[in-house]
Design a protein around this motif. Structure first.
Motif, PDB file in Angstrom:
ATOM      1  N   LEU A 130       0.820  -1.200   0.000  1.00  0.00           N
ATOM      2  CA  LEU A 130       0.000   0.000   0.000  1.00  0.00           C
ATOM      3  C   LEU A 130       0.863   1.262   0.000  1.00  0.00           C
ATOM      4  O   LEU A 130       0.576   2.221  -0.727  1.00  0.00           O
ATOM      5  N   ALA A 131       1.934   1.278   0.768  1.00  0.00           N
ATOM      6  CA  ALA A 131       2.837   2.436   0.776  1.00  0.00           C
ATOM      7  C   ALA A 131       3.449   2.643  -0.604  1.00  0.00           C
ATOM      8  O   ALA A 131       3.564   3.777  -1.081  1.00  0.00           O
ATOM      9  N   GLY A 132       3.817   1.560  -1.272  1.00  0.00           N
ATOM     10  CA  GLY A 132       4.365   1.657  -2.624  1.00  0.00           C
ATOM     11  C   GLY A 132       3.343   2.196  -3.614  1.00  0.00           C
ATOM     12  O   GLY A 132       3.675   3.007  -4.483  1.00  0.00           O
ATOM     13  N   VAL A 133       2.108   1.779  -3.473  1.00  0.00           N
ATOM     14  CA  VAL A 133       1.033   2.255  -4.347  1.00  0.00           C
ATOM     15  C   VAL A 133       0.804   3.752  -4.129  1.00  0.00           C
ATOM     16  O   VAL A 133       0.716   4.527  -5.084  1.00  0.00           O
ATOM     17  N   GLU A 134       0.718   4.165  -2.884  1.00  0.00           N
ATOM     18  CA  GLU A 134       0.482   5.581  -2.587  1.00  0.00           C
ATOM     19  C   GLU A 134       1.627   6.448  -3.098  1.00  0.00           C
ATOM     20  O   GLU A 134       1.391   7.508  -3.693  1.00  0.00           O
ATOM     21  N   ARG A 135       2.874   5.994  -2.903  1.00  0.00           N
ATOM     22  CA  ARG A 135       4.033   6.740  -3.421  1.00  0.00           C
ATOM     23  C   ARG A 135       3.987   6.823  -4.943  1.00  0.00           C
ATOM     24  O   ARG A 135       4.300   7.858  -5.525  1.00  0.00           O
ATOM     25  N   ALA A 136       3.615   5.727  -5.585  1.00  0.00           N
ATOM     26  CA  ALA A 136       3.556   5.696  -7.049  1.00  0.00           C
ATOM     27  C   ALA A 136       2.534   6.690  -7.579  1.00  0.00           C
ATOM     28  O   ALA A 136       2.799   7.424  -8.539  1.00  0.00           O
ATOM     29  N   HIS A 137       1.358   6.756  -6.953  1.00  0.00           N
ATOM     30  CA  HIS A 137       0.337   7.710  -7.384  1.00  0.00           C
ATOM     31  C   HIS A 137       0.808   9.146  -7.175  1.00  0.00           C
ATOM     32  O   HIS A 137       0.652   9.990  -8.069  1.00  0.00           O
ATOM     33  N   GLU A 138       1.397   9.420  -6.027  1.00  0.00           N
ATOM     34  CA  GLU A 138       1.867  10.776  -5.732  1.00  0.00           C
ATOM     35  C   GLU A 138       2.958  11.202  -6.709  1.00  0.00           C
ATOM     36  O   GLU A 138       2.919  12.319  -7.256  1.00  0.00           O
ATOM     37  N   ALA A 139       3.934  10.338  -6.950  1.00  0.00           N
ATOM     38  CA  ALA A 139       5.039  10.686  -7.844  1.00  0.00           C
ATOM     39  C   ALA A 139       4.578  10.850  -9.286  1.00  0.00           C
ATOM     40  O   ALA A 139       4.980  11.790  -9.979  1.00  0.00           O
TER      41      ALA A 139
END
Length: 145
Positions: A130-139
């Motif tokens: 989930l942290a990876g997904v959230e970072r990916a969307h933000e970036a």
């Protein structure tokens, strides 16, 4: 209705081999998965409701690779991360990441209309996925702005 890019965070509570349309049979170990797709048509993010209906067994239609995974009773939708931007491939590439330890993917899944290696990434731990997904969307959103 607004549309854009979404990532479904899915849980599989048991391992299985699933026939995924033209991709053929693929192994899906127990664990957590992130599927990134787009909802840019007239229905927008309503597509997420369709995915939930497939996962709940309320819709048997199989159009996309993810429908086969969602249609397996061991798969449930845990959460959805969405961004109102056309950044599907940028998100999928960031979630999958180049050789990120602990992450895996199903080659060719969900990307028959682009040149990404996959749009489905897996991990044993929900929090890290989930942290990876959230970072990916933000970036990806920041890069497209």
């Amino acid at each position: 209705m607004a549309g854009g890019t979404y990532t479904l965070v899915l849980e599989r509570d048991e391992s299985a081999t699933i026939a995924v349309g033209a991709l053929g049979e693929r192994a899906f170990p127990e664990g957590w998965y992130a599927y990134t797709g787009s909802a840019l048509g007239s229905g927008g993010f309503g597509r997420i409701d369709r995915h939930r209906a497939v996962a709940a067994g309320e819709n048997d239609t199989r159009h996309w690779h993810v429908d086969y995974l969602l249609g397996d009773p061991a798969t449930t939708v845990d959460t959805v991360v969405r961004t109102e931007a056309d950044i599907e491939c940028a998100v999928a590439r960031r979630v999958d990441g180049p050789a990120v330890e602990g992450f895996g993917h199903v080659a060719g899944f969900g990307c028959s209309d682009c040149d990404c290696p996959t749009h489905l990434t897996s991990h044993e731990r929900r929090d890290l996925l989930l942290a990876g997904v959230e970072r990916a969307h933000e970036a990806a959103a920041a890069d497209s702005a």
